[in-house]
Design a protein around this motif. Structure first.
Motif, PDB file in Angstrom:
ATOM      1  N   ALA A  76       0.826  -1.210   0.000  1.00 28.86           N
ATOM      2  CA  ALA A  76       0.000   0.000   0.000  1.00 28.86           C
ATOM      3  C   ALA A  76       0.861   1.261   0.000  1.00 28.86           C
ATOM      4  O   ALA A  76       0.446   2.305  -0.501  1.00 28.86           O
ATOM      5  CB  ALA A  76      -0.932   0.007   1.209  1.00 28.86           C
ATOM      6  N   ASN A  77       2.061   1.169   0.560  1.00 26.26           N
ATOM      7  CA  ASN A  77       2.948   2.327   0.621  1.00 26.26           C
ATOM      8  C   ASN A  77       3.893   2.438  -0.571  1.00 26.26           C
ATOM      9  O   ASN A  77       4.527   3.478  -0.748  1.00 26.26           O
ATOM     10  CB  ASN A  77       3.737   2.302   1.934  1.00 26.26           C
ATOM     11  N   LEU A  78       3.993   1.406  -1.395  1.00 25.84           N
ATOM     12  CA  LEU A  78       4.873   1.466  -2.566  1.00 25.84           C
ATOM     13  C   LEU A  78       4.518   2.602  -3.530  1.00 25.84           C
ATOM     14  O   LEU A  78       5.415   3.351  -3.942  1.00 25.84           O
ATOM     15  CB  LEU A  78       4.877   0.128  -3.311  1.00 25.84           C
ATOM     16  N   PRO A  79       3.239   2.764  -3.928  1.00 28.81           N
ATOM     17  CA  PRO A  79       2.952   3.856  -4.869  1.00 28.81           C
ATOM     18  C   PRO A  79       3.264   5.237  -4.309  1.00 28.81           C
ATOM     19  O   PRO A  79       3.688   6.136  -5.046  1.00 28.81           O
ATOM     20  CB  PRO A  79       1.453   3.727  -5.156  1.00 28.81           C
ATOM     21  N   ILE A  80       3.105   5.405  -3.019  1.00 22.19           N
ATOM     22  CA  ILE A  80       3.417   6.693  -2.392  1.00 22.19           C
ATOM     23  C   ILE A  80       4.905   6.971  -2.500  1.00 22.19           C
ATOM     24  O   ILE A  80       5.321   8.075  -2.863  1.00 22.19           O
ATOM     25  CB  ILE A  80       2.986   6.698  -0.913  1.00 22.19           C
ATOM     26  N   VAL A  85       9.618   9.729  -4.973  1.00 26.41           N
ATOM     27  CA  VAL A  85      10.902   9.750  -5.679  1.00 26.41           C
ATOM     28  C   VAL A  85      10.743  10.416  -7.043  1.00 26.41           C
ATOM     29  O   VAL A  85      11.480  11.345  -7.384  1.00 26.41           O
ATOM     30  CB  VAL A  85      11.476   8.319  -5.831  1.00 26.41           C
ATOM     31  N   LEU A  86       9.803   9.938  -7.844  1.00 27.27           N
ATOM     32  CA  LEU A  86       9.707  10.377  -9.239  1.00 27.27           C
ATOM     33  C   LEU A  86       9.097  11.762  -9.417  1.00 27.27           C
ATOM     34  O   LEU A  86       9.554  12.539 -10.249  1.00 27.27           O
ATOM     35  CB  LEU A  86       8.905   9.358 -10.051  1.00 27.27           C
ATOM     36  N   LEU A  87       8.075  12.099  -8.645  1.00 26.73           N
ATOM     37  CA  LEU A  87       7.380  13.370  -8.857  1.00 26.73           C
ATOM     38  C   LEU A  87       7.915  14.526  -8.016  1.00 26.73           C
ATOM     39  O   LEU A  87       7.821  15.677  -8.422  1.00 26.73           O
ATOM     40  CB  LEU A  87       5.885  13.209  -8.565  1.00 26.73           C
ATOM     41  N   GLN A  92      15.684  17.001  -7.919  1.00 29.00           N
ATOM     42  CA  GLN A  92      16.543  17.694  -6.960  1.00 29.00           C
ATOM     43  C   GLN A  92      17.953  17.104  -6.897  1.00 29.00           C
ATOM     44  O   GLN A  92      18.814  17.640  -6.221  1.00 29.00           O
ATOM     45  CB  GLN A  92      15.924  17.624  -5.564  1.00 29.00           C
ATOM     46  N   GLY A  93      18.171  15.988  -7.580  1.00 27.70           N
ATOM     47  CA  GLY A  93      19.469  15.325  -7.534  1.00 27.70           C
ATOM     48  C   GLY A  93      19.489  14.257  -6.460  1.00 27.70           C
ATOM     49  O   GLY A  93      18.592  14.161  -5.617  1.00 27.70           O
ATOM     50  N   PHE A  94      20.517  13.439  -6.484  1.00 29.15           N
ATOM     51  CA  PHE A  94      20.586  12.275  -5.602  1.00 29.15           C
ATOM     52  C   PHE A  94      20.822  12.647  -4.143  1.00 29.15           C
ATOM     53  O   PHE A  94      20.114  12.191  -3.253  1.00 29.15           O
ATOM     54  CB  PHE A  94      21.684  11.323  -6.075  1.00 29.15           C
ATOM     55  N   PHE A  95      21.830  13.439  -3.865  1.00 26.89           N
ATOM     56  CA  PHE A  95      22.268  13.664  -2.493  1.00 26.89           C
ATOM     57  C   PHE A  95      21.360  14.620  -1.730  1.00 26.89           C
ATOM     58  O   PHE A  95      20.926  15.641  -2.258  1.00 26.89           O
ATOM     59  CB  PHE A  95      23.702  14.193  -2.471  1.00 26.89           C
ATOM     60  N   LEU A  96      21.086  14.273  -0.463  1.00 24.41           N
ATOM     61  CA  LEU A  96      20.329  15.160   0.411  1.00 24.41           C
ATOM     62  C   LEU A  96      21.178  16.373   0.759  1.00 24.41           C
ATOM     63  O   LEU A  96      22.366  16.245   1.044  1.00 24.41           O
ATOM     64  CB  LEU A  96      19.944  14.436   1.707  1.00 24.41           C
ATOM     65  N   TYR A 115      17.113   9.567   0.323  1.00 27.87           N
ATOM     66  CA  TYR A 115      16.343   9.022   1.444  1.00 27.87           C
ATOM     67  C   TYR A 115      15.047   8.385   0.955  1.00 27.87           C
ATOM     68  O   TYR A 115      14.709   7.259   1.335  1.00 27.87           O
ATOM     69  CB  TYR A 115      16.045  10.120   2.471  1.00 27.87           C
ATOM     70  N   ALA A 116      14.300   9.093   0.108  1.00 29.70           N
ATOM     71  CA  ALA A 116      13.043   8.544  -0.416  1.00 29.70           C
ATOM     72  C   ALA A 116      13.300   7.275  -1.225  1.00 29.70           C
ATOM     73  O   ALA A 116      12.531   6.314  -1.148  1.00 29.70           O
ATOM     74  CB  ALA A 116      12.326   9.591  -1.268  1.00 29.70           C
ATOM     75  N   LEU A 117      14.387   7.243  -1.979  1.00 29.01           N
ATOM     76  CA  LEU A 117      14.743   6.045  -2.751  1.00 29.01           C
ATOM     77  C   LEU A 117      15.082   4.883  -1.819  1.00 29.01           C
ATOM     78  O   LEU A 117      14.686   3.740  -2.066  1.00 29.01           O
ATOM     79  CB  LEU A 117      15.920   6.340  -3.678  1.00 29.01           C
ATOM     80  N   PHE A 118      15.770   5.167  -0.722  1.00 25.84           N
ATOM     81  CA  PHE A 118      16.097   4.129   0.248  1.00 25.84           C
ATOM     82  C   PHE A 118      14.830   3.567   0.899  1.00 25.84           C
ATOM     83  O   PHE A 118      14.683   2.353   1.040  1.00 25.84           O
ATOM     84  CB  PHE A 118      17.049   4.660   1.320  1.00 25.84           C
ATOM     85  N   ILE A 119      13.902   4.437   1.282  1.00 24.50           N
ATOM     86  CA  ILE A 119      12.640   3.973   1.876  1.00 24.50           C
ATOM     87  C   ILE A 119      11.835   3.178   0.856  1.00 24.50           C
ATOM     88  O   ILE A 119      11.217   2.161   1.199  1.00 24.50           O
ATOM     89  CB  ILE A 119      11.824   5.148   2.450  1.00 24.50           C
TER      90      ILE A 119
END
Length: 139
Positions: A76-80, A85-87, A92-96, A115-119
């Motif tokens: 259920a959390n995958l689409p979020i 990440v995508l939208l 903004q680039g990779f690094f926080l 961070y969003a990609l890691f989650i």
């Protein structure tokens, strides 16, 4: 020992999702989040997306912590997380990094998608791993 690893991941993801749900609801506010989604997507889907995000993060987070239908809660959390990440973060680039968003008030925000990609990756891994140890259901 691998069931314990799945449990650690499951509980931490649950905590993160509940915290992000609270942040979206209380700090950003539902109306502001809906407007932000409508602007970014270009379609009037913000109210639905905001409601989906809040329910998936809060209810899904609780389900993850308790180990109830873990795969479903993670799915259920995958689409979020994919949308985050995508939208919202990909451009903004990779690094926080800290970015000043309001110079007059000195407000800063975090930009970058690592961070969003890691989650997102951790959530996908939880879909594959299942509940692990100490869950209330087996999947």
């Amino acid at each position: 020992m691998s069931p314990l690893g799945a449990t650690v991941l499951r509980v931490m993801l649950g905590v993160v999702f509940i915290a992000h749900g609270y942040y979206a609801y209380d700090v950003i506010t539902s109306d502001a989040l809906s407007a932000m989604i409508n602007k970014r997507v270009g379609l009037p889907v913000g109210d639905f997306a905001t409601t989906y995000l809040l329910v998936a993060h809060f209810v899904g987070g609780i389900m993850l912590i308790l180990g109830i239908f873990t795969r479903w809660a993670a799915m259920a959390n995958l689409p979020i997380m994919m949308a985050a990440v995508l939208l919202f973060h990909f451009d903004q680039g990779f690094f926080l990094r800290g970015v000043i968003t309001d110079v007059a008030r000195g407000k800063a925000a975090v930009a970058g998608y690592e961070y969003a990609l890691f989650i997102l990756a951790a959530t996908l891994a939880q879909c594959f791993l299942g509940t692990g140890a100490l869950g209330l259901t087996k999947s």
